[in-house]
Each structure stands twice: as structure tokens, then as C-alpha cells.
Design a protein around this motif. Structure first.
Motif, short mmCIF file in Angstrom:
data_model
loop_
_atom_site.label_atom_id
_atom_site.label_comp_id
_atom_site.label_asym_id
_atom_site.label_seq_id
_atom_site.Cartn_x
_atom_site.Cartn_y
_atom_site.Cartn_z
N LEU A 1 -25.87 -11.12 -3.02
CA LEU A 1 -25.22 -9.62 -2.91
C LEU A 1 -24.95 -9.32 -1.20
CD1 LEU A 1 -24.85 -6.53 -4.00
CD2 LEU A 1 -27.16 -6.26 -3.44
N VAL A 2 -23.68 -8.77 -1.18
CA VAL A 2 -23.31 -8.53 0.49
C VAL A 2 -23.09 -7.20 0.27
CG1 VAL A 2 -21.53 -9.18 1.97
CG2 VAL A 2 -22.14 -11.08 0.21
N VAL A 3 -23.61 -6.44 1.47
CA VAL A 3 -23.50 -5.15 1.90
C VAL A 3 -23.22 -5.15 3.59
CG1 VAL A 3 -24.89 -4.38 0.00
CG2 VAL A 3 -25.87 -4.75 1.89
N ASP A 4 -22.82 -3.97 3.82
CA ASP A 4 -22.88 -3.87 5.25
C ASP A 4 -24.34 -3.56 5.96
OD1 ASP A 4 -23.28 -1.02 4.53
OD2 ASP A 4 -21.36 -0.45 4.72
N ARG A 5 -24.25 -3.14 7.20
CA ARG A 5 -25.63 -3.21 7.87
C ARG A 5 -26.14 -1.54 7.68
NH1 ARG A 5 -24.71 -7.30 12.82
NH2 ARG A 5 -24.42 -9.22 11.53
N GLY A 6 -26.04 -0.68 6.60
CA GLY A 6 -26.63 0.47 6.64
C GLY A 6 -28.28 0.32 6.43
N ILE B 1 -31.70 -1.75 2.87
CA ILE B 1 -32.91 -2.57 3.00
C ILE B 1 -33.71 -2.79 1.55
CG2 ILE B 1 -35.29 -2.61 4.02
CD1 ILE B 1 -34.23 -1.15 6.25
N GLN B 2 -33.80 -1.52 0.78
CA GLN B 2 -34.47 -1.80 -0.39
C GLN B 2 -33.55 -2.42 -1.54
OE1 GLN B 2 -35.01 1.97 -2.59
NE2 GLN B 2 -37.22 1.58 -2.82
N VAL B 3 -32.35 -2.25 -1.57
CA VAL B 3 -31.42 -3.38 -2.21
C VAL B 3 -31.69 -4.62 -1.99
CG1 VAL B 3 -29.04 -3.71 -2.95
CG2 VAL B 3 -29.74 -1.33 -2.41
N GLY B 4 -31.82 -5.13 -0.73
CA GLY B 4 -31.78 -6.17 -0.42
C GLY B 4 -33.05 -6.86 -0.70
N LEU C 1 -34.80 -6.00 -3.43
CA LEU C 1 -34.59 -6.05 -4.89
C LEU C 1 -33.89 -7.50 -5.31
CD1 LEU C 1 -35.57 -4.71 -7.75
CD2 LEU C 1 -33.11 -3.44 -7.42
N ALA C 2 -32.83 -7.71 -4.45
CA ALA C 2 -32.03 -8.88 -4.85
C ALA C 2 -32.83 -10.13 -4.54
CB ALA C 2 -30.89 -8.80 -3.92
N ARG C 3 -33.43 -10.12 -3.52
CA ARG C 3 -34.36 -11.43 -3.47
C ARG C 3 -35.55 -11.64 -4.48
NH1 ARG C 3 -34.30 -8.96 1.73
NH2 ARG C 3 -32.94 -9.97 3.26
N ALA C 4 -36.04 -10.37 -4.99
CA ALA C 4 -37.00 -10.52 -5.92
C ALA C 4 -36.50 -10.90 -7.16
CB ALA C 4 -37.72 -9.39 -5.98
N LEU C 5 -35.30 -10.69 -7.58
CA LEU C 5 -34.77 -10.87 -9.02
C LEU C 5 -34.39 -12.33 -8.98
CD1 LEU C 5 -32.62 -7.47 -9.67
CD2 LEU C 5 -34.90 -8.51 -10.93
N ARG C 6 -33.71 -12.75 -7.63
CA ARG C 6 -33.26 -14.18 -7.82
C ARG C 6 -34.22 -15.05 -7.64
NH1 ARG C 6 -29.14 -17.23 -3.89
NH2 ARG C 6 -30.89 -18.08 -3.37
N SER C 7 -35.35 -14.80 -6.92
CA SER C 7 -36.46 -15.68 -6.68
C SER C 7 -37.43 -15.92 -8.30
CB SER C 7 -37.31 -15.34 -5.77
OG SER C 7 -37.89 -14.02 -5.97
N GLN C 8 -37.27 -14.70 -9.12
CA GLN C 8 -37.64 -14.97 -10.27
C GLN C 8 -37.08 -15.65 -11.24
OE1 GLN C 8 -39.50 -11.15 -11.57
NE2 GLN C 8 -40.15 -11.90 -13.53
N PHE C 9 -35.79 -15.46 -11.21
CA PHE C 9 -35.17 -15.59 -12.47
C PHE C 9 -34.07 -16.88 -12.19
CE2 PHE C 9 -36.00 -11.52 -13.42
CZ PHE C 9 -36.46 -11.45 -14.66
N ALA C 10 -34.11 -17.18 -10.82
CA ALA C 10 -33.16 -18.52 -10.43
C ALA C 10 -34.17 -19.19 -9.33
CB ALA C 10 -31.84 -18.14 -10.04
N TYR D 1 -35.95 3.28 -10.09
CA TYR D 1 -35.18 3.78 -9.04
C TYR D 1 -34.20 4.72 -9.06
CZ TYR D 1 -36.97 -0.37 -6.76
OH TYR D 1 -37.92 -1.54 -6.32
N THR D 2 -33.94 5.36 -10.43
CA THR D 2 -33.07 6.57 -10.56
C THR D 2 -33.47 7.71 -10.18
OG1 THR D 2 -31.89 5.23 -12.05
CG2 THR D 2 -31.60 7.58 -12.16
N PRO D 3 -33.42 8.63 -9.21
CA PRO D 3 -33.87 9.89 -8.92
C PRO D 3 -33.80 10.68 -10.21
CG PRO D 3 -33.04 9.02 -7.13
CD PRO D 3 -32.58 8.05 -8.31
N VAL D 4 -34.93 11.70 -10.17
CA VAL D 4 -34.56 12.60 -11.47
C VAL D 4 -33.56 13.40 -11.01
CG1 VAL D 4 -35.74 14.53 -12.68
CG2 VAL D 4 -37.20 12.56 -12.05
#
Length: 432
Positions: free
Chosen positions: A226-231, A235-238, A240-249, A379-382
Motif C-alpha cells: 500500500l502506497v500513500v503520501d506522508r500525511g 500512520i494507522q493505515v500503515g 494495519l497493512a503491515r499486520a494483515l500482510r504479516s499474518q496472511f502472507a 475502524y468505522t466511526p459512528v
């Protein structure tokens, strides 16, 4: 009668059915399509499927494949041509619409281009997709536009070509997704956010597109990277991306291929380049239509009833436009490019769902649905997609239904807003 000449003997059967006396291996005289006639209850499904495929501009081979895989209707090429002729579904080679009908469809599409930004290819595709005129020839659309709006067509003529220093390449779909949220596109709290997938800048597939941050529901997995800018919001998206790939790949080393990458906005071109087309082709027209209603005094923001009703109507208008843009973007064929290292001449959806036909790999990392559902809920706010209080939204939904759920677009949104406003009592907002 001898055994070797008996009608049921193997030798006699192998010689039967050929007038020239030569043997045949097809003893029953059937082919692979025998016994698979379209029944009467399948005809409506077949008609709807063929109309949708023609609007998407699929080739005959792609039609046969989708009919077999998606609708369980294996047809031969000849049978497909017969059905197209029988149903009078027009194609550019066999048109069924007159030039006048095609011209009326072009005018209908140009009526939505209030900023005169759409070129011949986009207009021809919208005529095919939204108007259902699948036999419109691009040359006729070009000539019609040159006659009807010569100044707008001339203003779109490129004066010079951009030289690309390098060409993009990719091993397949979901190798890399680019994400961004561009608040500069926002007007009156309408902030589009988007995630797109490679393989190519010109072949970006809009994975999801909403006027607020959305999720990965329905994608059945995550990309290799996943590639994003430096906003700071990424940080939270990064994590999450690391955790998902480390678990399923877990077999992919993060040092070799990082699951998350932050780059400058000028280098995040896969998604950054898409914003300009989205804004100039679709969203700027919505902003102009919104401002026209405000200047005309139709909408007064200090009135709570008008503010809530306008938010409710225009939020749905924007979302319908984004859904239409995403569908057209994913099904529009990419122009042929001789120097491209990646497949051209096909739609992003065709490459996404059938990557192996274009020498691409499916790099999507599968993630169970229940995991994605849990992440969405976490992660979806009410009230993320609620522009008005819940009781107000329920009331306006009922009013909209009583009016017959009229079509919402840039031409009708303010009219629907005014009609709904007449049914709004003054005390409906006191329960907030």
C-alpha cells in the motif's frame, strides 16, 4: 446377416453418418453445445446480460466466456450471433439506431457536460453506457461534436505531447494500491477519498470511491503493498497493512517488499493523477450546480430545515455521480499504446477479473471475510456516512419515497430539494 455387418456392431457404427464413407469418432453426431438450448425462463437473463456486455464493449470471445462462467450459458459463436440478430442488439458493424437517434443520445450526454470538458472518447463511451446506444460509431460522434460544438472540440485539441521518461510495469493486479484523500476537491463537506490499483497509470481501476473515507469491503483481500503520501493520518493505515500482510502472507519478507510505503505526493502519481480527471470531468460540474442554487437563493444555510434537506439530497447526488464514474472508469477500454509494457485495448475490469489472459498475476493477499467485517466495524466511526441526524434522515427518506424516488443528478437535485422542502414541517428539527 453376419456379425461384422450387424447395425449395432462397432465396425458398422464407426462407418455410419458419413456420406463419403469415411469413419468418424463422433458416433452420436453431437457437438459440445448439444442439449444446451436456452430455455424460455433464461431468455430475460440472456437479454440483460447481452445488453450489459455490449454497453461495456466486450468482444465476442469475452461475451462467450462471461456467459459460460457467470450465467452458466455455454453458447457457440454462431448461436451468439443469432441471438444478437434476433434481439436486434446493435453493434457498430450492424447498427440498429438511426443517425438522428444517435445524435439525440449525444446531445443528452453533452447536456450533462456543463463545463465542456469531455472529449470524443468519453462522450462516445457515455452514449454507449448511459444511453444504451451500443452501435454509435466514434467517427460519427466526433463529426457530430465538431458540428454541434466546434469551439469546445477545438479547445481540447492537444498542442504538444508530454514525453514520459520511463514506462510503468507491474507483475499483476493488486501488486500495489495507492491511497489518498484530497480535501481540495471538497465543497460543502463533500470530500472524496479513493483507493486505486495498478497495473498502470492509464489503467487505474477505481477500487472504491466515496465522498467520505471508506473501507475494503467486497475486495476479499489486501494488496502486496500500500502506497500513500506522508500525511499523519496514514500512520494507522500503515500499521494495519503491515499486520494483515504479516499474518496472511508470512512468506513474503518485509525487507524485500515492504507492505507499506510513504512517498511524497509528487511521486504518488497512480492516485494523484486520477484526481484531476475526476474533478474536471465530474465534481467541478457538481460544484457549479451547487453554487448556482446558492446564488439563486434556493438554499439558505442559516435555515436548519433547508440545510439538512440540502445535505441529504446533494450527498446522494454526489454519491450517485461517483458510483457512475467508478463504473465507467472500470469498464472503459484503454487506448492502444504500441510502446506500453502492459496490456492495452481492454478495460480495467477485464484485466482485474481475468488477469491470466493478459499475462498478469493475481497478487491479492486473501483475507477472510469475517476479518474484514471486524476491521470495518472497528475502524468505522459512528455516523460516518450520516449528513443529518438519524431521525431527520428517516423522515427525509420517507418523503423521498412518497415522491416516487425521482432521479437525482445535477439538473434535478435542486428541484427535488424544493419539492421535499414543502413536505418538511417546522417542528421536525426540534427533536434533535
Amino acid at each position: 446377416m453376419s456379425a461384422e455387418h450387424h447395425p449395432l456392431s462397432l465396425e458398422a457404427r464407426s462407418w455410419r453418418g458419413r456420406q463419403d464413407g469415411k469413419p468418424t469418432n463422433n458416433l452420436a453426431g453431437l457437438n459440445q453445445y448439444g442439449g444446451r438450448r436456452i430455455s424460455s425462463d433464461q431468455i430475460p437473463t440472456l437479454i440483460a446480460a447481452l445488453e450489459g456486455m455490449l454497453r461495456q464493449g466486450l468482444s465476442r470471445q469475452q461475451m462467450l466466456r462471461d456467459l459460460k462462467d457467470k450465467h452458466n450459458m455455454p453458447l457457440s459463436r454462431t448461436t451468439l450471433f443469432r441471438w444478437l440478430d434476433r434481439l436486434q442488439l446493435g453493434t457498430p458493424r450492424k447498427p440498429v439506431h438511426t443517425d438522428q437517434q444517435v445524435g439525440e443520445a449525444v446531445l443528452t450526454v453533452l447536456n450533462d457536460d456543463i463545463l465542456h470538458r469531455w472529449g470524443v472518447q468519453r462522450v462516445a463511451y457515455k452514449v454507449q453506457m448511459s444511453q444504451g446506444v451500443t452501435d454509435a460509431k466514434r467517427q460519427y460522434v466526433r463529426d457530430f461534436m465538431r458540428t454541434h460544438a466546434p469551439y469546445e472540440v477545438l479547445s481540447r485539441t492537444p498542442g504538444q505531447k508530454k514525453i514520459h521518461k520511463t514506462s510503468l510495469w507491474s507483475i499483476g493486479i493488486a501488486e500495489e494500491w495507492s491511497g489518498d484523500g484530497f480535501e481540495k476537491l471538497g465543497r460543502e463537506s463533500f470530500h472524496p477519498h479513493c483507493t486505486s490499483g495498478r497495473p498502470k497509470v492509464q489503467e487505474v481501476r477505481a477500487t472504491f470511491l466515496f465522498h467520505l473515507p471508506t473501507n475494503i469491503n467486497g475486495l476479499e483481500g489486501v494488496p502486496l503493498r500500500l502506497v500513500v503520501d506522508r500525511g499523519s493520518e496514514t500512520i494507522q493505515v500503515g500499521a494495519l497493512a503491515r499486520a494483515l500482510r504479516s499474518q496472511f502472507a508470512p512468506n513474503i519478507e518485509p525487507d524485500v517488499l515492504p507492505p507499506f510505503l510513504q512517498v511524497k505526493s509528487v511521486y504518488n502519481i497512480t492516485i494523484e493523477r486520477s484526481w484531476r480527471g475526476l474533478f474536471e470531468d465530474e465534481l467541478e460540474a457538481i460544484a457549479v450546480a451547487w453554487d448556482a442554487g446558492v446564488r439563486a437563493g434556493i438554499y439558505r444555510p442559516h435555515r436548519r430545515d433547508e440545510s439538512y434537506t440540502a445535505r441529504w439530497v446533494w450527498a446522494r447526488t454526489v454519491q450517485l455521480k461517483l458510483d457512475q464514474y467508478m463504473f465507467e472508469k472500470n469498464n472503459m477500454k484503454i487506448r492502444q499504446q504500441k510502446r506500453s509494457h502492459l496490456p492495452c485495448g481492454h478495460s480495467p475490469d477485464q484485466m482485474w477479473f481475468h488477469p491470466h489472459e493478459y499475462n498478469l498475476d493475481n497478487c491479492l493477499v486473501p483475507v477472510p471475510d469475517y476479518i474484514l467485517d471486524q476491521l470495518i466495524e472497528l475502524y468505522t466511526p459512528v455516523g460516518l456516512f450520516e449528513f443529518v441526524p438519524p431521525h431527520v434522515g428517516e423522515f427525509l427518506e420517507g418523503v423521498y419515497s412518497r415522491f416516487g424516488r425521482p432521479i437525482l443528478n445535477i439538473h434535478s437535485a435542486w428541484n427535488v430539494y424544493q419539492r421535499m422542502l414543502t413536505e418538511v414541517p417546522a417542528d421536525i428539527w426540534e427533536d434533535e
